[in-house]
Structures are given as structure tokens and as C-alpha cells.
Design a protein around this motif. Sequence first.
Motif, PDB file in Angstrom:
ATOM      1  N   GLU B  26      -0.109  40.137 -44.177  1.00  0.00           N
ATOM      2  CA  GLU B  26       0.262  38.766 -44.502  1.00  0.00           C
ATOM      3  C   GLU B  26       1.496  38.732 -45.394  1.00  0.00           C
ATOM      4  O   GLU B  26       2.316  37.821 -45.312  1.00  0.00           O
ATOM      5  N   GLU B  30       4.706  36.469 -44.744  1.00  0.00           N
ATOM      6  CA  GLU B  30       5.196  35.467 -45.685  1.00  0.00           C
ATOM      7  C   GLU B  30       6.613  35.790 -46.147  1.00  0.00           C
ATOM      8  O   GLU B  30       7.411  34.891 -46.398  1.00  0.00           O
ATOM      9  N   LEU B  35       3.869  31.046 -43.129  1.00  0.00           N
ATOM     10  CA  LEU B  35       2.564  31.022 -43.788  1.00  0.00           C
ATOM     11  C   LEU B  35       1.493  30.968 -42.712  1.00  0.00           C
ATOM     12  O   LEU B  35       1.335  29.955 -42.041  1.00  0.00           O
ATOM     13  N   LEU B  37      -2.264  30.923 -42.206  1.00  0.00           N
ATOM     14  CA  LEU B  37      -3.562  30.796 -42.868  1.00  0.00           C
ATOM     15  C   LEU B  37      -4.704  31.283 -41.983  1.00  0.00           C
ATOM     16  O   LEU B  37      -5.871  31.117 -42.325  1.00  0.00           O
ATOM     17  N   TRP B 224      -9.496  35.054 -46.548  1.00  0.00           N
ATOM     18  CA  TRP B 224      -8.992  34.094 -47.543  1.00  0.00           C
ATOM     19  C   TRP B 224      -8.628  34.811 -48.828  1.00  0.00           C
ATOM     20  O   TRP B 224      -7.660  34.453 -49.499  1.00  0.00           O
ATOM     21  N   LEU B 227      -5.255  36.289 -48.556  1.00  0.00           N
ATOM     22  CA  LEU B 227      -4.198  35.306 -48.810  1.00  0.00           C
ATOM     23  C   LEU B 227      -3.945  35.167 -50.305  1.00  0.00           C
ATOM     24  O   LEU B 227      -2.806  35.095 -50.770  1.00  0.00           O
TER      25      LEU B 227
END
Lengths: 360, 301, 361
Positions: B26, B30, B35, B37, B224, B227
Motif C-alpha cells: 500500500e 500511495e 489511495l 482502501l 485496515w 492502511l
Amino acid sequence: MKRRTLLATGAGAALAAAMGMPASAQDKTKVGFIYVGPINDGGWTQHHHHSAMEMVEHFGDAVEFVYQESVPEGPDAERAITQMALGGADIIFTTSFGFMDPTVNVAANFPNVKFEHATGYKQADNVSVYSARFYEGRAIQGTLAGRMTTTNKVGYIASVPIPEVIRGINAAYIHAKKVNPDIEFKIIWIFEWLNPAKEADAAKALIEQGCDVVLQHTDSTAPHQAAREAGGVYTFGQAADMAEFAPMPRISSIIDNWAPYYIDRVQAVMDGTWSSVSTWDGISTGMVGIGEVSDVVPAEWKAEAEAMRDAIAAGTYHPFTGPINKQDGSPWLAEGETASDGDLASMFFYVEGVEGEIPS
Amino acid sequence: MDINPILLLAALMVASTPILLAAIGELVVERAGVLNLGVEGMMIVGAVCGYIAGHSSGDPYLGFLGAVFAGAAVSLVFAVLTQFLMTNQVATGLGLTLFGLGLSALIGMRAEGTPDLTVAKLALPILSDIPVLGAILFRHDLVVYLSILLVAGVWAFLTYTRAGLILRAVGENHEAAHALGYNVRLVRVLAILFGGGCAGLAGAYISLVRVPQWIDGITAGAGWIALAIVVFASWKPWRLIAGAYLFGGVTVLQLNLQAEGLKIPVEYLSMAPYLATIIVLVMIRAGRAPASLGKPFHPSS
Amino acid sequence: MLRLEKRPQPSRGWTYGAPVLAVFLTIVLGMGLFALLGKDPLVAIRTIFWDPIFGPFAHFYRPEIIKKAAPLVLIAVGLSFGFRAGIWNIGAEGQYIIGAICGAAVALAFYPMDARWLIFPLMIAAGVLGGFLWAMIPALLRVRFNTNEILVSLMLVYVADVLIKAFSIGVLRNPEGFGMPGSRNLRQYPSAANLDLIPNSGLHWGSLVALFAVIFAYILFTRHHFGFQVRLAGQSPRAARFAGINANRLVILCLGISGALAGVAGMFQVAGPSGQILGSFPSFYGFTAIIVAFLGRLHPVGILCAGLIMALTYIGGQAAEAQLNLPAAAILTFQGMLLFCLLAVDVLTNYRFRLGQGEAR
């Protein structure tokens, strides 16, 4: 074909409901199940589903079976249950504590449909509640744990702090202590019923801290994997026999067996004898099954565990028999006194000797 | 005191590996200004595909490979939608998570495992002979080392290579990068695929090593957390390791402290890493976040 | 070679045509999926899209759709302000949870007092305030420290999630609940219950407030200076600066509005359909609402429609699970496909396909 009957009975039920008439005019008894998890979760839901399938097998064509899996607790549950009642179900089993209020709410709208709620405490004229005395099995696990440990440290993976789980811890501890006065329990709460990754981590943490027996009140086989990898650690199957891990690390298990109850209740609907009851059964009726004690357990201890199982089944032994003090040393049960069901149902304390505090 | 700090560290490395793997993927995404998700969705598809590939072939490494491809394949949906059909990245990423959770459960309905599939631990020569430390820190499975190598590789790639420079340029200012003649979309698609592959591998690590089994929803929010770690690391590869080990460490540590019988407010402790991330965010200020993060790009505009 | 060209103006025809095309595409894809699973695809589609509205049990399903859509619309309308201005609150789930906690806490503090005129308004105020304050954390951090609000609001979702799980077995646990998790059921507490105002209509206070929010937002966007500011800030931040729009004020307002609406949505939900503070209360509504906001093209009326469609797929999907024994996973996958299609076709509104080589790739 199946679709047509479904629609036909559906329309009939709508009409019946609109006219306030009983919906059970068809020849088949329609039995519904509402599950909180997927039917292949390997634990709680899977076992309800297995038991339901056994019930279906028992009755064959006499029943029509419907189920819905992965129903979230809350408003979605209420809708799912209503939908099933509208669809003409004669009896609906809702198999999670979180379905309690939805079940009671829906039941009020469908007085002619029978409802059976697992593990709850709210009854109504058409709502029964049923649960199992898993603590009876815990007493046997505790005995085996106390015998088998060489480090005198027993790990316990606890799920959510509710009386059922606390009863299990207490029952296991009391009986481990009885056969091994030096026993120490290490308890980890993971605040979930099923989270394989967390269960694995918890099991590893317990093993690394010297526990050579790990009890679990969570549903996955992850702790068994961890124990197998570590070697020399004993575990117990939960909800399922988990026999694929026998004879090591799994040395016995508590098996949820709801089938006899389901058959009994559906039969009652067929016979027109169904009435609202509160059932709390244990080893004696087979609702709590004790998995085969594997051969790594020395014969005399295996016999001891089996004797306890038989004594509980026969009603000659109650796992909570005094003298038992609470954790703070205050007396709970006097010599020879057994715990009342009311006390057990709301148990929210550890017994003397268990270390730590119940999270709340 | 029964806690063995060295064992704790070793357990922490295993517990943190999946989030570290997903996070390094990720991070690249990014840094390219996208982005995504949908990490959780890509991870869980990787988990189930890796499980099936591993168990049906009997080779866990084929499982990992399958997971990389599965994760990348799912991320391709995201890439096409956001880069070519100009959909909103936030909404598409959330959609990807839903889709991945559903798809993985569908694929996994009949997944069956063989109990004997294990991933061998690899003792690093010399290092693993270091007394105490070596036995614990340098006797892991291959993927644990790979995750750290990946971090090093991404760091070197971003810092020293021309391609890394281009990727950063795309993430900082896609208009300028476009004006300089770089193919913004191609760079981003490749970054997204890399992210998907890493997430897939991360998922397979859970289903093949850490747990190891397949159950619906097995990733349980790890995507999550990945992230969050990217942000915690303020988009710097090396800090990811610290972030992942902090997040993983809090989990493992709280379990150990509980077993120790210490009275800790476990229910509340699990907020700590997220609050720490917010504090880090405040301390680094913005500026450091890739300037084009989450913004759509179309060559003609 | 096929390439995309930005339209000077969004296409009017495709604005309305695209969603129809998307639903059509999804239905085709979905039928393939259901057929693969061995179910009659036509029946599955009918069960999901047709039966809840027109089938024999529509009298039951229609209010359910409204109840399911209400929080989604309410949250999504709030989010649309920020999203139009380029302010990304993706933590609505957290604000929704905190609103529910605050609303329920007020009710539980008064229990068992009988004073609906006092308690219910206070609960609404608490829900609004809870959501608003939770959203102020990312807002103020952005204004003061220029931190990224996407990430802060997302982190706060996890924190809220931890809080509600802890409260449901801690301070808000029902003291008469035999030690089981969960608060008292607010639906059984007349002073706090948010029930249907007309029985079985699906219209509780939350649905009405959602409708008001749609109308209010519509007026604000079309008639009011604030709506203009929001749009300008989103389209051209530089122009907005020149026009003297205070960017910080806009951040506070946009996040504040979305937080307040998400919070009150949570309060209506916990006092109505859900009834209880439970660990399982958070159900992805705040995230689903983000999708609803985009499906509705950030337009209040569009959001209303999108919320209803989204709710329909939940209700119909659940019906299909029960009646056709479709696995829950199939419905989730189907919803994912619907989202992808709806998002994808939007390209037709703002771009057109051209053949041939463009000036750039």
C-alpha cells in the motif's frame, strides 16, 4: 418445482397472517433456522447446522427445512426472522444470544408460530429458550488438565466475559485444583467468539509462558495448530470434536449436540403438544457430548475422567458442590451444598484461587 | 514473571508479518498518488486463493505465488476502474473490500485443507547460531525474511532508482509528471498491481502460516491496520517495520500481559495504536503525504 | 485506438442514463453469478429487485427498505457537502457510532424516568453533538496542524469501534441482563424509543429527518451562498481563495455537518431499529453511505434514490438468501459488482469515447 411450492405456501401464509389464522395448514412442517455465522464456520453455527441436518434426516419428507446464515444481530435479524415467519415456518430456531430481543419482538406478531431461542433468558407463550450446561464438560477438562500438566500452568482462552464463559473457567479450575493443588490458571480474554488469528496468538503466548495445557472457549482450531507446532501441549476440542487433532494435541472435547433437542421440539410441533419451556440440558441428555479421551492420557486418569462424566450424567455429582469460596475469600457454597441454577445463570465472579479480574 | 522477552519478540515478528506485507504494498500505491482502501478485500482473496493453491498442490510456496496473482488480479479491477474509468478512489476501494469479502467466501465454500502442509522454518546460517537472539530472531519461515527484504527493496527502489523517482514524481504532482512525458497511468497501474500482490501474499501468510486454516473473514481487519501503518510510517519504508511491530506488538503484548494476570484495561488498550497514529500524523504535519494522494488524473485535463 | 475525452459539460442524457445502464449491466453479471451457483438467475433477480417492492409481502418489505435507507441517506447527505468541497470525511462510521453511544447514554441515564418530551429531544441533541465533536477532531487537526482528514477520520472509526465494544460489556451493560453484553433495549423504554410514527410505515423520526436533510441540502446547494462556496472550493480551490472563501471555516462546517448528521443517524438507529448498544451495532453503515453518496452523484435527490436502491439490494438480497438458499457471500459479491458498475458507468457522464490517437496517452 420447489420454488412454486415456496411461493404458494408463502402466499397462503400472507393470507392467513392477514386474517389472523394459523399458518400451519400445509401437510409438511416447515422448520426454520437463523444462524449468526456462516454454516461452515467450523464452530458454533456449523454445529447447529449439523444438528439441524440430523433433525431433517430423522423426519425426512415430513419437514421442509429453511435456513439463513450470517445474519447480523440487530434489525437485520428481526427482518430475517419475520421473513421466515411470513414464509410459513411453523417453528423457528434462532441460534445466537444476540437474536433474543428480535425473536421476542417477532414472536409477538406471530402468535401461531413457535420460536426457540438459544442461550437467551426471555421466554414468552410462543418462545422457548434452550441452552447447554457446558460447564459440566469443563469439569472433566479441568480434571484432565490438572492431571496432565507437568508445568502446573494451564492456559485458558476465554471469549466474551459473560456468565457462561465464567462458569466454564470456574468449573475447570475447581476440578484441576482438586487433583493438583499446585495448579495455576492463565486466562486470556480475546473478546470474540471466533478470530483464528487472535486465538493462535493467544495460544502461542500461553505456551510461551509455560502452559502445557490450553483450554479454549473460542471456536476455531487455531489453538490446536499452535499446540501441535509447539509439541508436548494438550488441548481440547470446542463445539466440535476436532478429532483431526487427536490423539495429540487434542485429548478430549466438548461437543455441542443439539440434534436430540431439535428432533424433540419439531416432533412436539407435529403432535400439537409444543409448549413454551426453558431447557438447560447437559451430559445426561447428550446435549453436551464428551469427546473420546485419547490414548495419550494414562488409563487410570482416563477412567477417572470417564467416571466423572458418568456421575454427572447420572445426576450423582454436581460440578459446583461446596465448599467453594468466591475469589475474595467470602463463602459461596457450604460443605455439600450445590449451586442453584439461578446462581449459575448469573455467575459473575471467579472462585477462590483464580487470579486476575473479570473484565467489565 | 513468565514473559520471555525474546520469545515475545519472535512471536511479534510472526504476528506483524501480514500487516507489514500488506502495508509495504500500500505504501508504494500511495507514493504513486493512489489511495486504495481495498487492502482488506485483496488480502482476503489472497488468503483463500493461497490456501487453495497451497493445499491442492501440496506446496506452500505455490500457495504464496497463487495468492500474489490473486491479489494482483483483484487489484486490477480497482486499477481499471480508477485509472481508466475515472471512478472515485475512496468509493472504489471500499467497494473492493465488500467485493473481496464476498468473493473470498464464495471461493472458500468448498476449500478443504490437508493437515500436514507446513511452511519450513529457515535457519539463517551464522546468524542463527548467535546465542539466545539467533535462535529466536533468525529461525523464521522464508516469508518473514521476505517481508523485511521487501521493505529494503522498496526503500532502495524509491530512493536510488530512476523508476522510483518517476513513481514519486507521479505521486507528488501528476500534472507535472505528465508534462514531463511520463505515463502517469501506467506507473499507477503497476503500483496498484504491486500493492495487490503484496496484499495477496499477506493474506496467504495468515491462512498458511499464522493461523493456519481458512475460515470466512479470517483477515479480521488486518487490511485496515495496514492502511493505518502506512500513515504511521509517514510513507517512509523503514518506519513501516516500526509501525507494523508496534501494532503487532501491542496485540501480542496485551495477550502476554493478560496471561501474566496483570490487570490491564484490555478493551481500551486496543485503541492505543490508532491514537498513536493520529499523534504521528499531527507531528509530521501534512506536506509529507504524497501531494496527489487520492486525486483523479486524466491526461487531457 | 479508443480513448477518453473529457466533455466540456457533463452529459445530461448520460446523467440519467448511466445508472440505468449500470443496473442493467449488474443484472446481466449477477445472473451469470447466480447461474454459476446453480440457481435460476431470473428468479434470483426477481427476488432481489422486484419482490420486495411488488411481491406478495411488499407490505412488509417496503417499510423495511425505508428503515434501512434512512441512516444511509442521512449520513450520505451530510458527506456530500464535504465531498463536493474536496474535504474527505471517510470516518462517518465512527461519528455514527459515537452519536449512538451518546444518544443511548442520555436515555440510559434517565432510565426509567417517564418524560419523553425531555428525554427524546435530549437524545437527539446528544447524538448530534457526539457526532459533531467526533468530526471536530479531524477538522481541528486539519485546520491547526494541516493533518490529513481522510486518515484521522479513518483512525477514529477504529477507536469508536473499540469504545462501543467496551461500553457494551462495561459501563452501558444492562444491569438486569444476566451479565450478557448489551445495554437495555431502548425500544422497550417509551421515553426513548424511536418507533414508527405510523405503525408499519417505516417512517420513524430518523426517516423523516433524512427526508428533511435531503430537502434542506437541495435548497442549500441550489439557492444558498454556502452551496456555491462548497462547489467552488471543490472545483477550483484557487478561485475559492480569490473569492474570499475562508478555507478553514469550510473544513469546520463541512466536517461538522457530516459528523452531526452521522451522529444523529446513529442515535435514531440505536433508539429504533437496533434498540441496543451492542458490539455488533457498527454495521458498515458509515462506509456504505460513502458509496451511496457517490452513487447519488453527490446530489441530494440522487442520494435519496441511491440510498433506496442500496437498501433494496440488502433487503432483497436477504430475501434471496432465505428463499433460494443463496449463500450470504453471493449477495455480498453481487453488491460489490453493482457498485463497480455504477461507479464505472459514470465515466460516460463526464467523458466520451473517441476513436483515434489523442494528443496524449
